[in-house]
Write a protein that holds these residues in place. Structure first.
Motif, PDB file in Angstrom:
ATOM      1  N   ALA A   1       0.827  -1.209   0.000  1.00  0.00           N
ATOM      2  CA  ALA A   1       0.000   0.000   0.000  1.00  0.00           C
ATOM      3  C   ALA A   1       0.861   1.258   0.000  1.00  0.00           C
ATOM      4  O   ALA A   1       0.478   2.283  -0.563  1.00  0.00           O
ATOM      5  CB  ALA A   1      -0.936   0.001   1.203  1.00  0.00           C
ATOM      6  N   LYS A   2       2.030   1.183   0.612  1.00  0.00           N
ATOM      7  CA  LYS A   2       2.905   2.357   0.665  1.00  0.00           C
ATOM      8  C   LYS A   2       3.421   2.764  -0.706  1.00  0.00           C
ATOM      9  O   LYS A   2       3.859   3.893  -0.892  1.00  0.00           O
ATOM     10  CB  LYS A   2       4.071   2.091   1.619  1.00  0.00           C
ATOM     11  N   ARG A   3       3.378   1.843  -1.663  1.00  0.00           N
ATOM     12  CA  ARG A   3       3.791   2.197  -3.019  1.00  0.00           C
ATOM     13  C   ARG A   3       2.621   2.141  -3.999  1.00  0.00           C
ATOM     14  O   ARG A   3       2.813   2.114  -5.217  1.00  0.00           O
ATOM     15  CB  ARG A   3       4.931   1.300  -3.488  1.00  0.00           C
ATOM     16  N   GLY A   4       1.388   2.123  -3.441  1.00  0.00           N
ATOM     17  CA  GLY A   4       0.191   2.187  -4.267  1.00  0.00           C
ATOM     18  C   GLY A   4      -0.193   0.880  -4.916  1.00  0.00           C
ATOM     19  O   GLY A   4      -0.977   0.870  -5.876  1.00  0.00           O
ATOM     20  N   ALA A   5       0.315  -0.246  -4.411  1.00  0.00           N
ATOM     21  CA  ALA A   5      -0.010  -1.561  -4.968  1.00  0.00           C
ATOM     22  C   ALA A   5      -1.101  -2.207  -4.118  1.00  0.00           C
ATOM     23  O   ALA A   5      -0.886  -2.521  -2.951  1.00  0.00           O
ATOM     24  CB  ALA A   5       1.238  -2.452  -5.000  1.00  0.00           C
ATOM     25  N   LEU A   6      -2.279  -2.407  -4.708  1.00  0.00           N
ATOM     26  CA  LEU A   6      -3.431  -2.928  -3.965  1.00  0.00           C
ATOM     27  C   LEU A   6      -3.785  -4.337  -4.431  1.00  0.00           C
ATOM     28  O   LEU A   6      -3.525  -4.715  -5.576  1.00  0.00           O
ATOM     29  CB  LEU A   6      -4.637  -2.002  -4.163  1.00  0.00           C
ATOM     30  N   SER A   7      -4.400  -5.094  -3.548  1.00  0.00           N
ATOM     31  CA  SER A   7      -4.813  -6.472  -3.862  1.00  0.00           C
ATOM     32  C   SER A   7      -6.195  -6.452  -4.502  1.00  0.00           C
ATOM     33  O   SER A   7      -7.216  -6.631  -3.833  1.00  0.00           O
ATOM     34  CB  SER A   7      -4.821  -7.316  -2.591  1.00  0.00           C
ATOM     35  N   LEU A   8      -6.219  -6.232  -5.807  1.00  0.00           N
ATOM     36  CA  LEU A   8      -7.482  -6.113  -6.530  1.00  0.00           C
ATOM     37  C   LEU A   8      -7.922  -7.446  -7.102  1.00  0.00           C
ATOM     38  O   LEU A   8      -7.102  -8.225  -7.601  1.00  0.00           O
ATOM     39  CB  LEU A   8      -7.348  -5.099  -7.666  1.00  0.00           C
ATOM     40  N   SER A   9      -9.219  -7.673  -7.076  1.00  0.00           N
ATOM     41  CA  SER A   9      -9.788  -8.860  -7.709  1.00  0.00           C
ATOM     42  C   SER A   9     -10.042  -8.551  -9.177  1.00  0.00           C
ATOM     43  O   SER A   9     -11.186  -8.487  -9.637  1.00  0.00           O
ATOM     44  CB  SER A   9     -11.094  -9.253  -7.005  1.00  0.00           C
ATOM     45  N   LEU A  10      -8.946  -8.366  -9.914  1.00  0.00           N
ATOM     46  CA  LEU A  10      -9.074  -7.968 -11.310  1.00  0.00           C
ATOM     47  C   LEU A  10      -9.775  -9.050 -12.138  1.00  0.00           C
ATOM     48  O   LEU A  10     -10.441  -8.748 -13.136  1.00  0.00           O
ATOM     49  CB  LEU A  10      -7.698  -7.659 -11.898  1.00  0.00           C
ATOM     50  N   GLY A  11      -9.639 -10.286 -11.690  1.00  0.00           N
ATOM     51  CA  GLY A  11     -10.335 -11.362 -12.390  1.00  0.00           C
ATOM     52  C   GLY A  11     -11.840 -11.163 -12.408  1.00  0.00           C
ATOM     53  O   GLY A  11     -12.513 -11.504 -13.394  1.00  0.00           O
ATOM     54  N   THR A  12     -12.379 -10.607 -11.324  1.00  0.00           N
ATOM     55  CA  THR A  12     -13.818 -10.321 -11.280  1.00  0.00           C
ATOM     56  C   THR A  12     -14.176  -9.293 -12.342  1.00  0.00           C
ATOM     57  O   THR A  12     -15.153  -9.446 -13.084  1.00  0.00           O
ATOM     58  CB  THR A  12     -14.228  -9.807  -9.887  1.00  0.00           C
ATOM     59  N   GLY A  13     -13.376  -8.241 -12.422  1.00  0.00           N
ATOM     60  CA  GLY A  13     -13.630  -7.225 -13.433  1.00  0.00           C
ATOM     61  C   GLY A  13     -13.515  -7.771 -14.841  1.00  0.00           C
ATOM     62  O   GLY A  13     -14.318  -7.435 -15.720  1.00  0.00           O
TER      63      GLY A  13
END
Length: 407
Positions: free
Chosen positions: A322-334
């Protein structure tokens, strides 16, 4: 020479009104000014007497210490003012004009500006595309929470109001044209909101409320606004929105109670990187929560507008990612649902003239929707503190007492 005063960032949780130099048509060295911009001459610029300037949630991220903003940075990117001086290269803007200042600083000359992408101008920030007044890593252009400010490329950037008296009568609505109203509108447009849409807006802060009002202006059938703060939810209900309290659990259940189905046509993220969890996790920061929730809630083939701010550097992030703007996104859902996403700065000039017309012809009351509250320049630290505590208000600083409405 200290013929100016402005609101400055002095470290996490601290803003102070300090004496500043009167602006000139050159970018001087100072906190946050990129070395390559020092000495940059602006014969195309204008100096404005600031009539109104607003406190933005993006300012609040810096003041909380959640960015790399330097101490002493002059804050403020939401500006409405009167022109008091123009440079020799200014042809059409005149002294005495009352104008809105888009928060994006744009040259009007580069490829992106010519394509209408004024949020990512290539010529105003030596570090990367895009710039703004009084903001970290945006080139170092001084902020407008001050008595006077310099606006470069004035003929291109300034939106002149057609009638001064009418502008002063509607100043609390028109001051929203510099950022919050176009940004909320951009979020709704990016989400594909149109006649009959069902819309979910995450976040009932000023941008979320502006997005909700914009969705109504675009013809949405139902606008649902979600937040943890009951005062802000009540403000959303005050102009006809349905609301969801995400502290009570998964918003899908509450959406189904409102619509009969647990999904919407269009979603808007007006929260950004300081998002919190839902339900029992509402007290814990979880920066990917809103984006993942929106992917679940938005119908297949729909779109998500993301006017909420996300950063590449967050010293207060919950973990190293998070400190470098990297989030755990469920991109597969999108991906599986064929969702579209639009992020980044709103290109204010794409919308501000049309939204000005909507205000001047009484098609929208944006100041009422966001609960515009006028304060003096000296009261800015109090405004920041109250806004940070969750007050459902859009604080409008009146440096010269022109509105006659300062609390």
């Amino acid at each position: 020479m200290a013929d100016n005063r402005g609101v400055t960032y002095q470290g996490p949780g601290t803003v102070e009104v300090r004496d500043l130099d009167y602006p000139g048509l050159v970018l001087r060295d100072g906190p946050g000014v990129h070395p390559d911009n020092v000495g940059r001459e602006c014969p195309h610029g204008a100096i404005l007497k600031v009539l109104t300037t607003n406190i933005c949630g993006s300012d609040q991220h810096m003041v909380r210490g959640r960015t790399t903003a330097p101490h002493g940075l002059v804050l403020g990117h939401e500006i409405l003012g009167e022109v008091v001086e123009t440079g020799p290269g200014v042809e059409f803007i005149k002294v005495g004009d009352v104008c809105s200042v888009p928060f994006n600083i744009a040259c009007g000359r580069c490829r992106n500006c010519k394509e209408g992408k004024t949020g990512i101008c290539l010529n105003v920030n030596p570090d990367r595309p895009g710039s703004a007044y009084g903001y970290v890593d945006m080139g170092g252009w001084l902020g407008g929470q001050s008595e006077f400010v310099m606006v470069p490329y004035a003929d291109w950037n300034l939106l002149r109001f057609p009638d001064r008296d009418q502008a002063m009568e509607k100043i609390l609505d028109l001051t929203m044209l510099s950022d919050i109203f176009p940004t909320g509108y951009h979020g709704a447009v990016s989400a594909g909101v149109t006649t009959g849409s069902t819309v979910y807006v995450a976040g009932a802060g000023p941008v979320g409320l502006a997005a909700a009002a914009s969705a109504q202006l675009l013809g949405a059938a139902v606008v649902i606004v979600a937040d943890l703060n009951e005062e802000r939810l009540a403000q959303a209900r005050s102009f006809g929105c349905e609301t969801v309290d995400v502290s009570k659990g998964d918003p899908k259940d509450q959406i189904e109670q409102i619509l009969g189905v647990p999904e919407v046509d269009a979603g808007v993220d007006a929260v950004g990187f300081e998002a919190r969890g839902h339900g029992a996790g509402a007290a814990t920061e979880a920066p990917a929560t809103v984006l993942n929730s929106l992917m679940e809630l938005t119908a297949a083939g729909g779109a998500i507008g993301i006017p909420g701010l996300y950063v590449t550097g967050d010293p207060g992030g919950v973990d190293d990612a998070a400190k470098r703007g990297a989030l755990s996104l469920s991109l597969g859902t999108g991906w599986a649902k064929s969702l579209s996403f639009v992020t980044g700065q709103c290109p204010v000039m794409r919308y501000n003239r049309q939204l000005m017309q909507a205000i001047l012809h009484d098609r929208v009351q944006i100041a009422k929707a966001v609960n515009a509250t006028v304060i003096s320049l000296d009261d800015a630290p109090r405004g920041y503190a109250e806004f940070d505590s969750g007050a459902s208000r859009k604080y409008v600083i009146d440096p010269h007492g022109v509105t006659g409405k300062a609390a």
